[in-house]
Structure formats: C-alpha cells, structure tokens
Design a protein around this motif. Structure first.
Motif, PDB file in Angstrom:
ATOM      1  N   SER A  16       0.921  -1.293   0.108  1.00  0.00           N
ATOM      2  CA  SER A  16       0.451   0.422   0.268  1.00  0.00           C
ATOM      3  C   SER A  16       0.918   1.171   0.154  1.00  0.00           C
ATOM      4  O   SER A  16       0.087   2.448   0.154  1.00  0.00           O
ATOM      5  N   LYS A  17       2.278   0.823   0.718  1.00  0.00           N
ATOM      6  CA  LYS A  17       3.327   2.084  -0.083  1.00  0.00           C
ATOM      7  C   LYS A  17       4.684   1.955  -0.436  1.00  0.00           C
ATOM      8  O   LYS A  17       4.653   0.781  -0.195  1.00  0.00           O
ATOM      9  N   GLY A  18       5.509   2.999  -0.521  1.00  0.00           N
ATOM     10  CA  GLY A  18       6.478   2.501  -0.199  1.00  0.00           C
ATOM     11  C   GLY A  18       6.804   1.426  -1.507  1.00  0.00           C
ATOM     12  O   GLY A  18       6.631   1.655  -2.399  1.00  0.00           O
ATOM     13  N   LEU A  19       8.030   0.646  -1.009  1.00  0.00           N
ATOM     14  CA  LEU A  19       8.479  -0.310  -1.931  1.00  0.00           C
ATOM     15  C   LEU A  19       7.897  -1.420  -2.623  1.00  0.00           C
ATOM     16  O   LEU A  19       7.177  -1.965  -4.073  1.00  0.00           O
ATOM     17  N   GLY A  20       7.223  -1.887  -1.739  1.00  0.00           N
ATOM     18  CA  GLY A  20       5.964  -2.868  -2.524  1.00  0.00           C
ATOM     19  C   GLY A  20       4.558  -1.965  -2.587  1.00  0.00           C
ATOM     20  O   GLY A  20       4.971  -2.289  -4.447  1.00  0.00           O
ATOM     21  N   ARG A  39      -2.184  -3.547   5.948  1.00  0.00           N
ATOM     22  CA  ARG A  39      -2.883  -3.790   7.311  1.00  0.00           C
ATOM     23  C   ARG A  39      -3.722  -2.544   6.823  1.00  0.00           C
ATOM     24  O   ARG A  39      -5.039  -3.260   7.439  1.00  0.00           O
ATOM     25  N   THR A  40      -3.635  -1.299   6.543  1.00  0.00           N
ATOM     26  CA  THR A  40      -4.270  -0.316   6.755  1.00  0.00           C
ATOM     27  C   THR A  40      -5.192  -0.470   5.497  1.00  0.00           C
ATOM     28  O   THR A  40      -4.665  -0.394   4.187  1.00  0.00           O
ATOM     29  N   GLU A  41      -6.587  -0.879   5.681  1.00  0.00           N
ATOM     30  CA  GLU A  41      -7.553  -0.877   4.487  1.00  0.00           C
ATOM     31  C   GLU A  41      -7.344   0.123   3.623  1.00  0.00           C
ATOM     32  O   GLU A  41      -8.174   0.631   2.505  1.00  0.00           O
ATOM     33  N   MET A  46      -6.388   3.240  -0.895  1.00  0.00           N
ATOM     34  CA  MET A  46      -6.323   5.009  -1.880  1.00  0.00           C
ATOM     35  C   MET A  46      -4.847   3.859  -2.740  1.00  0.00           C
ATOM     36  O   MET A  46      -4.818   4.882  -4.449  1.00  0.00           O
ATOM     37  N   THR A  47      -4.157   3.374  -2.647  1.00  0.00           N
ATOM     38  CA  THR A  47      -3.041   2.561  -3.311  1.00  0.00           C
ATOM     39  C   THR A  47      -3.897   2.363  -5.145  1.00  0.00           C
ATOM     40  O   THR A  47      -3.429   2.027  -5.999  1.00  0.00           O
ATOM     41  N   SER A  59      -6.529  -5.747 -13.544  1.00  0.00           N
ATOM     42  CA  SER A  59      -7.397  -5.970 -12.371  1.00  0.00           C
ATOM     43  C   SER A  59      -6.447  -5.282 -11.342  1.00  0.00           C
ATOM     44  O   SER A  59      -5.189  -6.050 -11.298  1.00  0.00           O
ATOM     45  N   VAL A  60      -7.590  -5.145 -10.412  1.00  0.00           N
ATOM     46  CA  VAL A  60      -6.709  -4.625  -8.984  1.00  0.00           C
ATOM     47  C   VAL A  60      -7.608  -5.427  -8.059  1.00  0.00           C
ATOM     48  O   VAL A  60      -8.770  -4.709  -8.129  1.00  0.00           O
ATOM     49  N   THR A  61      -6.760  -6.551  -7.039  1.00  0.00           N
ATOM     50  CA  THR A  61      -7.683  -6.668  -5.963  1.00  0.00           C
ATOM     51  C   THR A  61      -6.907  -6.198  -4.813  1.00  0.00           C
ATOM     52  O   THR A  61      -5.764  -6.523  -4.445  1.00  0.00           O
ATOM     53  N   THR A  62      -7.295  -6.175  -4.045  1.00  0.00           N
ATOM     54  CA  THR A  62      -7.239  -5.440  -2.545  1.00  0.00           C
ATOM     55  C   THR A  62      -6.861  -6.518  -1.404  1.00  0.00           C
ATOM     56  O   THR A  62      -8.237  -7.339  -1.449  1.00  0.00           O
ATOM     57  N   VAL A  63      -6.406  -7.295  -1.070  1.00  0.00           N
ATOM     58  CA  VAL A  63      -6.854  -7.927   0.457  1.00  0.00           C
ATOM     59  C   VAL A  63      -5.558  -7.530   2.003  1.00  0.00           C
ATOM     60  O   VAL A  63      -4.832  -7.949   2.121  1.00  0.00           O
ATOM     61  N   PRO A  64      -6.522  -6.410   2.417  1.00  0.00           N
ATOM     62  CA  PRO A  64      -6.066  -6.481   3.466  1.00  0.00           C
ATOM     63  C   PRO A  64      -5.574  -7.389   4.835  1.00  0.00           C
ATOM     64  O   PRO A  64      -6.114  -8.223   4.715  1.00  0.00           O
TER      65      PRO A  64
END
Ligand code: NAP
Length: 249
Positions: A16-20, A39-41, A46-47, A59-64
């Motif tokens: 969600s941030k930085g290098l990842g 961890r932060t949904e 936002m990312t 496609s962009v899938t999120t797994v918090p």
C-alpha cells in the motif's frame, strides 16, 4: 522492451506504500493483474485506485491483513484463484535498537515478518508455478544483507536467513521456469526512511548518488526480474543503492 508478462497475475505483499507499492505500480503498467496487500484498509484502497487510474486495463484486487498471519497469506493466494504467476514478498521492516533490549518475542516477530512470511508464501506458490512452467518470485530484502547496519540487527539477521534459504531453493526450480531473486534496497524515499529518526541517522541520504532512490526505480527493476527476458537469472541479490556499496562484488 515488452516484458511479455501482460495478463499474468502477481501477488504483492505490503504494497500500500513505499517499495511494495512501487512494485505493484510497475507490474500493473506492464499489464499484470495485481493482488495487493497491506494492513490499513484505507491506504490499501487508495493505492488500488491509484493503480487502476495508472493502468486501467488490469484488475486490481485488495487483500487487507497482516502478512505475518497465515489467514492473510492464504487469502492472497486465493485471490489469484490459487494460481499466481508472480510473488513479491515484502513486509514492514523491524525496529532499530540495541540487541541487549530484544527479548525472544521481539526476535520471533522479526523472523516472522522478514523471513518466515516470505518462505511460507513461497511454499504456497512455487510448486504450482513450476507445474504451469512459469513463475517469478522477488523478495524485497535490504542492502543490510551485504553491509549489516549496526542498529538494525533484527533486519540484518532475518534477511540473511531468507537470502540463504532462497539460494538453496532456487536451483531446484530453475529448469521448470521459476526464478527467485532478491532486491536489496539502499536508502529509498519512503515513509520508513522519513519516519524513523534512528534509521535516518544511519541512512541519511546517499552521498555517492547525491540522492535517495525513488520507489518507482525499484518497481521497474522488480518488473524486469519478473519478465520473460530475465528467465536465466535466479538466486541473485540485486543491490539498488546508487553506488553506495564500496566493494566490487
Ligand atoms: P514503508 O514506506 O513504511 O511501507 C511499508 C508498507 O508495508 C506499507 O504499505 C505498510 O502498510 C505495509 N506493511 C507493513 N507491515 C505489514 C504487515 N505486517 N503486513 C502487511 N503489510 C504491512 O516501508 P518501505 O520503505 O517501503 O520498506 C519496505 C521494506 O523494505 C521494509 O522491510 C524495509 O525494512 C525494507 N527496506 C527499506 C529501505 C528504504 O530505504 N526505504 C531500505 C532497505 C530496506 P500498513 O502499515 O498499512 O500495513
């Protein structure tokens, strides 16, 4: 250059941030469908939206969730229907400090985040990649693997463990189209570097390059390691530090 990975699916941990995030963005721009974690949904969503805007065709899938938890790791693999082609291992870095203050729980947390989580995700994915004849694993470690940083003993130790594990495993997968490589960042412009005064003291800037790295540069290198063209490179440790390391090898 066309990296020939459009349409593939990548799991990118701690993205969600930085290098990842830099890796997720670069892979998406190559046409790779991405499953991202953090961890932060709110930050993760936002990312995800930023990636959708930059790469509308994927496609962009999120797994918090916390990548140190097995449920999160399994949810990531499930989000790719159990068949990811690319795995980018990453997690938050361990805290700086003096080893005299670290008890067993502190060590176990660092080993979990920066070594075992990656190994477990490799275990969950590489055999399927090998059966399908293509796979790329990229582990974000640290320049501390080459030059240990005194206040980052937890990082120095756990990343060395992951590095040697990977070196032992990589040859067994090479003939089946699966590569595993490590990216070793020197100082990069991310929250981790900005927020920790103690880390910044030791990693302030980069007098050799005259600047710190841009996460997009690490992301682009990650995308190359995931390319078809990088298929003959495995078990390697790629230092990205703008020339800071003072040795020839
Ligand atoms: P960052 O800017 O602080 O970003 C860390 C990302 O990881 C965030 O998206 C964070 O989101 C997520 N994250 C942290 N812990 C997590 C967990 N347990 N489970 C899931 N997601 C998690 O850090 P960074 O600079 O990109 O660093 C990434 C890695 O590279 C770290 O291990 C760091 O030690 C290493 N590294 C960085 C540098 C550098 O100069 N930046 C240099 C060498 C090595 P949430 O907090 O919402 O989970």
């Amino acid at each position: 250059m066309d990296f020939q990975i459009a349409g593939r699916t990548a799991l990118i941990c701690a993205a969600s941030k930085g290098l990842g995030r830099g890796c997720a963005m670069a892979l998406a721009r190559e046409g790779v469908n991405v499953v991202i974690n953090g961890r932060t949904e709110e930050t993760l969503e936002m990312t995800a939206n930023d990636i959708r805007e930059a790469a509308p065709s994927v496609s962009v899938t999120t797994v918090p969730g916390d990548i140190t938890e097995q449920a999160t790791r399994e949810a990531l693999v499930d989000a790719a229907q159990g068949k990811p082609d690319i795995l980018v291992n990453n997690a938050g870095g361990p805290p700086p400090g003096d080893f005299r203050d670290w008890d067993r729980d502190t060590w176990v947390a660092a080993v979990d985040a920066n070594m075992l989580s990656a190994i477990e995700l490799i275990r969950l994915t590489v055999d399927g990649m090998a059966e399908r004849g293509f796979g790329r694993v990229v582990n974000i470690t640290s320049s501390a693997v080459r030059v240990p940083i005194p206040v980052l003993g937890l990082s120095n130790a756990t990343r060395a463990g992951l590095t040697n594990f990977v070196f032992g495993l990589a040859p067994s997968l090479s003939s089946r189209g699966v590569t595993i490589n490590n990216l070793l960042p020197g100082p990069f412009d991310t929250d981790r570097l900005r927020k920790s005064k103690e880390i910044t003291k030791h990693l302030t800037g980069n007098p050799v390059a005259g600047r710190v790295g841009d996460p997009a540069e690490l992301g682009a290198t990650c995308a190359f390691l995931c390319s078809v063209q990088a298929g003959y490179m495995t078990g390697q440790n790629l230092l990205l530090d703008g020339g800071l390391y003072p040795g020839s090898f």
